[in-house]
Design an enzyme around this catalytic site. Sequence first.
Site, PDB file in Angstrom:
ATOM      1  N   ASP A   1     -11.341   2.504   3.702  1.00  0.00           N
ATOM      2  CA  ASP A   1     -11.723   1.110   3.461  1.00  0.00           C
ATOM      3  C   ASP A   1     -13.241   0.965   3.327  1.00  0.00           C
ATOM      4  O   ASP A   1     -13.732  -0.088   2.931  1.00  0.00           O
ATOM      5  CB  ASP A   1     -11.250   0.221   4.631  1.00  0.00           C
ATOM      6  CG  ASP A   1      -9.940  -0.503   4.323  1.00  0.00           C
ATOM      7  OD1 ASP A   1      -9.634  -0.681   3.124  1.00  0.00           O
ATOM      8  OD2 ASP A   1      -9.233  -0.878   5.276  1.00  0.00           O
TER       9      ASP A   1
ATOM     10  N   LYS B   1       0.845  -1.207   0.000  1.00  0.00           N
ATOM     11  CA  LYS B   1       0.000   0.000   0.000  1.00  0.00           C
ATOM     12  C   LYS B   1       0.874   1.250   0.000  1.00  0.00           C
ATOM     13  O   LYS B   1       0.601   2.218  -0.713  1.00  0.00           O
ATOM     14  CB  LYS B   1      -0.932  -0.008   1.227  1.00  0.00           C
ATOM     15  CG  LYS B   1      -2.092  -0.981   1.055  1.00  0.00           C
ATOM     16  CD  LYS B   1      -2.852  -1.273   2.343  1.00  0.00           C
ATOM     17  CE  LYS B   1      -3.890  -2.367   2.057  1.00  0.00           C
ATOM     18  NZ  LYS B   1      -4.542  -2.904   3.236  1.00  0.00           N
TER      19      LYS B   1
ATOM     20  N   GLN C   1      -4.873  -1.940   9.320  1.00  0.00           N
ATOM     21  CA  GLN C   1      -4.715  -3.234   8.654  1.00  0.00           C
ATOM     22  C   GLN C   1      -5.343  -4.341   9.521  1.00  0.00           C
ATOM     23  O   GLN C   1      -5.004  -4.488  10.696  1.00  0.00           O
ATOM     24  CB  GLN C   1      -3.222  -3.522   8.418  1.00  0.00           C
ATOM     25  CG  GLN C   1      -2.957  -4.775   7.634  1.00  0.00           C
ATOM     26  CD  GLN C   1      -3.515  -4.735   6.198  1.00  0.00           C
ATOM     27  OE1 GLN C   1      -3.331  -3.758   5.489  1.00  0.00           O
ATOM     28  NE2 GLN C   1      -4.194  -5.795   5.799  1.00  0.00           N
TER      29      GLN C   1
END
Length: 280
Positions: free
Chosen positions: A116, A49, A93
């Site tokens: 997200d 990422k 994460q």
Amino acid sequence: MAVIMDGRALARSYKERIAAQTAVMSHPPALAVILVGNDPASRTYVTNKEKDCAECGIISKEYALSVDTKEEDLLSLLEKLNRQPEIDGVLVQLPLPAGISEDKVIAAINPSKDVDAFHPYNVGLIATGNPQFLPCTPAGILALLDAYSIEIAGKHCVMVGRSNIVGKPMSLLLLGRNGTITICHSQTPDLPHITRMADILVTAVGRRDLITGSMVKEGAVVVDVAMNRDENGKFCGDVLFDEVMPKTSFITPVPGGVGPMTRIMLLENTLTAARLHGKA
Ligand code: NAP
């Protein structure tokens, strides 16, 4: 002859477009990435990422926390990042170590920084058809279907898997595009009977060779989200590719299909967040 949908090539073209947009912004978008613990797969995802961000002119700031981080410490870091105007996106994460509630952590992210799209507020906006961010994997799949001019309206779409990150939001997005949706899961009896009805079959289970040739209708579009490993340690999906591919009109490979598009949609959402925060 089936068309193999090239997620890598499409992701490259998205990357170029995002980089061109961030290059002319006076304040580049910034993403905070929080990693708790030392799970090697999570470490790889975070590194990827950060690499994607760097290639696209997005600032990424990593917060690597030890495995014994307390939930309250993570929550106070989130509170701090929520308030920092220079940070546009906050990503935690997953999975988190035992003892930290993922639901609590997700709910603590400012919805305008929730790149997200996992926060209940954003999930609600997706469900009501008015999203500010699209969840990365389903958004990547829609982008692939669009890039290959695959019509969704009026099609019977079968979603295998009902997770919060893939199956449920994917079903909602396909419904939003006027598909007729059937959602299958581990308790679905006679899965082949249902998958054979699919004009568009999306599978996100995580079980190698679950979808065989006899489970797919002639001419169907097949999207394989799963990331499994075969006996040689190579990535493979849920679909028995060599058997299924000849029956399809379009199919995604694993790797090189949905994965690269998921990665790119995080960058797209970070750019959207920066714009939401008035960066130009
Ligand atoms: P998950 O949370 O484990 O969900 C799996 C789903 O599959 C569940 O809904 C489960 O049903 C269902 N299922 C299990 N066995 C089944 C069976 N025999 N028949 C029908 N349905 C069955 O997984 P996930 O997070 O959605 O991820 C799924 C796969 O996609 C994994 O391989 C993951 O690595 C991959 N993935 C890839 C990307 C990408 O970018 N390519 C992104 C995210 C995930 P129940 O709900 O009844 O348990």
